[in-house]
Write an enzyme that holds these catalytic residues in place. Structure first.
Site: not given
Length: 484
Positions: A78, A132-133, A188, A191-192, A195
Site C-alpha cells: 500500500v 526495484s524494477g 533502495k 538506489h533511487n 537513479e
C-alpha cells in the site's frame, strides 16, 4: 470466505505492483492469499489471471490471516506512510509469535526502523523490502533488497530469491539479506538517488547533443544505441534510445518534444539528500538531480517569466566537430555516472557505520545487476572492487578499473562542462560531478578560510597544520593566537 488449503504468503494491496508480485509468487509455485480493501480488485485479479497459479480469495484481514500457513508471511503493498501503519494495526492483533509482516513499498527507512522495533517487542518480525524494477520487474523478476532480522530472512529469503531477477553474468538471484531493521529500505532509497542522478545526466547529454551538436532525437536514438554497446551499457541508456526514437502519432513530431518538460518525483530522491546531509555524505550529483527536477516542475511559472526577462549573456556559438563532440559527451556521461555510483556507495558506507548495519557493498552491487532501474555493465567492476574488504578502495573512483578510465576521459569531461557553460546550457550533474572529483583530488581546499571565518564570528576554533590541538585567534584585537 476462506479455503482449506493454506497459502505460503499473503499479499494485501493489489494495485499494479502488489498484483504483479502476487502473480510472480504464483508463477513460482507458491499458493498466494489475496486481499484488498476493495474486494473488486481481488476478484478482477483472479478473473484475469487466476489460471496462472494457486490463489486464495479473502475479503477480510481475519480471512487473510486464517488462510496462511505458519509462520505467516504477509506482504503489504500500500502507499507509504500512514496507510502502512493502518494495515499493521489491523494485522497485529490477529498474528502469532514469529509471524512476518513485510513492507514492499517505498517506505522511509526511519519508519521501517520504528516499525521493526515496535513489532519485535510483540514477538513479530517486520521486514522492510526494497523492490526495484517497476511493474515489469515485479511480475518477471525484480531486484529485491530485504532488511529485518536474520531469522526472518531464513524463513522469507528463499521465497524472495525465487521471484527475483537472475543476474545474467552468473545466474544468481538479485536478492540477499541486506541488514537489520531499515537497511533494506535505506539501500533502495540510495538506489533511487543514484537513479535520479543517472537520468539527469543522460538528460544533460541529450540536451548538449541537440543544442550544441544539432542532433535530432531520431539520430540521437541511434547514438544511444551505439553507446549501449560500450562501457555505458545499462538499462537507462537502452531505454533512452527507445524514448528518443518514438514519434508522436498526433503531430508527427518526436514524442520527447510533445512531453511537458516538468519532471515529477515521489520522495526517495529527496530522502536520499536529506539522509546524506545528516550523515555528512557529499552526494552532490544526486542532490543536483533532485534540485533539477524541482526547478523543472515547481518553478515552471518562474521559468516561463525568466525566458522573457533574463539575459543569456552567451557569446556567438562557434562550430564543433560533431564526431569529436559526441565522443566527448559520451565520456563525460560515463564519468558522471561513475560519480553517482561512487557517491551512493560512499553514503551506504557512512550509513553502515552510523546504524551498525555491516553493509556489504559488493553484495549490494550484485543485487543491482538485473531487475532494477540502475542495472549496468559497470556493476561487475564495482563488485570486484569491493569483494575484498582489505583491498577495497576508500572511494569507488580510486579503484584502478575506474581511475585509469577517468584519467583518459577527463579532458573530454572538462570540455563538455566548459562548452555547456559557454552556451548557457544547464548541466548541473556534469558540473557538480566534476567539481566533486576535483574536490577529492586537490591538495588544499578553501575550507581553511571557512574555518577562519567561523572562528572570527563564533570562536569555533580551528586546527593547525603544524601543531596538535584546537586554536582560537582574537581576530579583532591584537590578532594573537591562543590554544584552546
Amino acid at each position: 470466505m476462506t479455503s482449506e488449503k493454506k497459502a505460503q504468503i499473503g499479499v494485501t494491496g493489489l494495485a499494479v505492483m502488489g498484483a504483479n508480485l502476487a502473480r510472480n509468487f504464483a508463477h513460482h509455485g507458491y499458493t498466494v492469499a489475496l486481499h484488498n480493501r476493495s474486494v473488486g480488485k481481488t476478484d478482477a485479479l483472479i478473473a484475469e489471471h487466476g489460471d496462472e497459479g494457486e490463489f486464495i480469495r479473502t475479503e477480510t484481514m481475519q480471512e487473510l490471516v486464517d488462510s496462511l500457513e505458519k509462520p505467516r508471511r504477509i506482504l503489504i503493498m500500500v502507499k507509504a506512510g500512514a496507510p502502512v501503519d493502518s494495515v499493521i494495526e489491523q494485522l497485529v492483533p490477529l498474528l502469532d509469535e514469529d509471524d512476518i509482516i513485510i513492507d514492499g513499498g517505498n517506505s522511509h527507512y526511519p519508519d521501517t526502523i520504528r516499525r521493526e522495533q515496535a513489532l519485535a517487542e510483540k514477538g513479530l518480525h517486520f521486514v522492510g523490502v526494497g523492490v526495484s524494477g517497476g511493474e515489469e520487474g515485479a511480475l518477471n523478476g525484480p531486484s529485491i533488497m530485504p532488511g529485518g532480522s536474520r531469522k526472518s530472512y531464513d524463513s522469507l529469503g528463499p521465497m524472495l530469491e525465487s521471484i527475483a531477477a537472475d543476474a545474467p553474468e552468473d545466474g544468481k538471484p538479485c536478492c540477499a539479506w541486506i541488514g537489520t531493521d531499515g537497511a533494506g529500505h535505506f539501500v533502495k532509497m540510495v538506489h533511487n538517488g543514484i537513479e535520479y542522478a543517472d537520468m539527469q545526466v543522460i538528460g544533460e547529454a541529450y540536451e548538449l547533443l541537440r543544442q550544441v551538436g544539432g542532433i535530432e532525437p531520431a539520430q540521437q536514438a541511434e547514438i544511444f544505441t551505439q553507446w549501449n554497446s560500450t562501457e555505458l551499457s545499462s538499462y537507462l541508456i537502452e531505454i533512452t534510445a527507445e524514448v528518443l526514437k518514438q514519434v508522436d502519432s498526433r503531430t508527427g513530431k518526436p514524442l520527447v518534444d510533445v512531453i511537458v518538460d516538468a519532471a515529477a518525483m515521489k520522495g526517495t530522491g529527496t530522502w536520499t539528500v536529506q539522509a546524506a546531509l545528516e550523515l555528512g555524505s557529499p552526494v552532490t550529483g544526486i542532490a543536483e538531480s533532485v534540485f533539477a527536477r524541482a526547478l523543472s516542475s515547481t518553478a515552471r511559472e518562474t521559468r516561463l517569466e525568466a525566458q522573457e526577462t533574463l539575459a543569456a549573456g552567451v557569446p556567438e556559438p562557434g562550430t564543433v566537430d560533431d564526431a569529436a563532440f559526441i565522443e566527448d559527451v559520451r565520456r563525460a556521461l560515463y564519468c558522471s555516472k561513475l560519480v553517482a555510483y561512487a557517491q551512493g556507495l560512499e553514503m551506504l558506507d557512512a550509513a553502515s557505520a552510523e546504524h551498525d548495519w555491516d553493509l556489504q557493498l559488493d553484495v549490494i552491487a550484485s543485487l543491482w545487476r538485473a531487475g532494477c532501474i540502475i542495472r549496468a555493465e559497470l556493476l561487475e567492476d564495482i563488485m570486484a572492487a569491493y569483494k575484498d574488504k582489505e583491498t577495497a578502495p576508500r572511494n569507488l573512483l580510486f579503484a584502478p578499473a575506474f581511475r585509469d578510465v577517468i584519467a583518459e576521459y577527463l579532458p573530454s569531461w572538462r570540455r563538455v562542462v566548459v562548452e555547456a557553460t559557454n552556451r548557457g546550457i544547464p548541466a548541473p550533474v556534469f558540473a557538480s560531478s566534476l567539481s566533486y572529483y576535483d574536490g577529492l583530488r586537490r591538495p588544499r581546499s578553501n575550507a581553511a578560510l571557512t574555518q577562519g571565518l567561523r572562528d572570527y564570528f563564533g570562536a569555533h576554533t580551528y586546527l593547525r597544520t603544524d601543531s596538535e590541538g584546537a586554536f582560537h585567534t582574537l581576530w579583532s584585537s591584537d590578532r594573537s593566537e591562543i590554544d584552546s
